[in-house]
Design an enzyme around this catalytic site. Sequence first.
Site, mmCIF file in Angstrom:
data_model
loop_
_atom_site.group_PDB
_atom_site.id
_atom_site.type_symbol
_atom_site.label_atom_id
_atom_site.label_comp_id
_atom_site.label_asym_id
_atom_site.label_seq_id
_atom_site.Cartn_x
_atom_site.Cartn_y
_atom_site.Cartn_z
ATOM 1 C CE1 TYR A 24 -3.676 -2.382 0.047
ATOM 2 C CE2 TYR A 24 -2.740 -3.231 2.097
ATOM 3 C CZ TYR A 24 -3.730 -3.187 1.089
ATOM 4 O OH TYR A 24 -4.587 -4.566 0.943
ATOM 5 C CG HIS A 101 -9.778 -0.639 -4.633
ATOM 6 N ND1 HIS A 101 -10.228 -0.982 -3.641
ATOM 7 C CD2 HIS A 101 -10.964 -0.668 -5.646
ATOM 8 C CE1 HIS A 101 -11.429 -1.347 -3.662
ATOM 9 N NE2 HIS A 101 -11.908 -1.393 -4.883
HETATM 10 O O1 CA2 Z 1 -6.005 -1.581 -2.585
HETATM 11 C C1 CA2 Z 1 -7.127 -1.079 -2.020
HETATM 12 O O2 CA2 Z 1 -6.929 0.158 -1.791
HETATM 13 C C2 CA2 Z 1 -7.724 -1.885 -1.181
HETATM 14 O O3 CA2 Z 1 -8.979 -1.341 -1.148
HETATM 15 C C3 CA2 Z 1 -7.175 -2.025 0.172
HETATM 16 C C4 CA2 Z 1 -8.138 -3.062 1.311
HETATM 17 C C5 CA2 Z 1 -8.166 -4.225 0.409
HETATM 18 O O4 CA2 Z 1 -9.340 -4.998 1.260
HETATM 19 C C6 CA2 Z 1 -8.615 -4.152 -0.959
HETATM 20 O O5 CA2 Z 1 -9.045 -5.416 -1.461
HETATM 21 C C7 CA2 Z 1 -7.990 -3.430 -1.810
HETATM 22 C C8 CA2 Z 1 -7.346 -3.249 2.426
HETATM 23 C C9 CA2 Z 1 -6.994 -2.008 3.314
HETATM 24 C C10 CA2 Z 1 -6.283 -2.143 4.364
HETATM 25 O O6 CA2 Z 1 -5.486 -1.140 4.517
HETATM 26 C C11 CA2 Z 1 -4.223 -1.195 5.038
HETATM 27 C C12 CA2 Z 1 -3.384 -0.189 4.937
HETATM 28 C C13 CA2 Z 1 -2.115 -0.383 5.477
HETATM 29 C C14 CA2 Z 1 -1.699 -1.516 6.077
HETATM 30 C C15 CA2 Z 1 -2.494 -2.575 6.190
HETATM 31 C C16 CA2 Z 1 -3.709 -2.428 5.723
#
Ligand code: CA2
Length: 148
Positions: A24, A101
């Site tokens: 991310y 996303h």
């Molecule tokens: O890629 C994206 O922005 C997502 O929406 C992120 C979600 C995931 O479930 C989607 O499939 C794609 C997860 C967000 C979790 O955010 C975090 C950020 C930093 C560290 C851990 C989790």
Amino acid sequence: MSKPIYVLNGPSLNLLGVREPHIYGTTTLDQVKAMCEARAATHGTTVVFRQSNHEGQLVDWIHEARADASVIVINPAAYGHTSIALLDALKAAELPVIELHLSNPAARDDFRRHSYVSRVATGMITGFGAAGYELAVDAAVRLVTAQA
Ligand code: CA2
């Protein structure tokens, strides 16, 4: 654009820049907020930028956006893959919706290939990391300008 662009963020995005930077990125959510505000200012508009870990809170903000926003940009995070409640709220908002996303979910696990939010999205921005939020603000302005 008289009404702000609502930029809504779902669960765990408060951890952005802190955990899993290989997926991310290293930009924090506060920095993303500042990027959106700066980008909106170049277009003479504003953003309302929020994050919640709670589905119902996101639903309430979408209801609020119905009256108060020009466009909804939403990174629903995992709720995009699971939430009919978000889908129903977005449908009822009757506004342009941009699904965003950071990663490209289609290139990841199979369960990330389905999104309820996509059913009501005008368009999607995926895989561009934090820069995707700036692209989403640009796209939101274009959508509203095209409608005028
Ligand atoms: O890629 C994206 O922005 C997502 O929406 C992120 C979600 C995931 O479930 C989607 O499939 C794609 C997860 C967000 C979790 O955010 C975090 C950020 C930093 C560290 C851990 C989790």
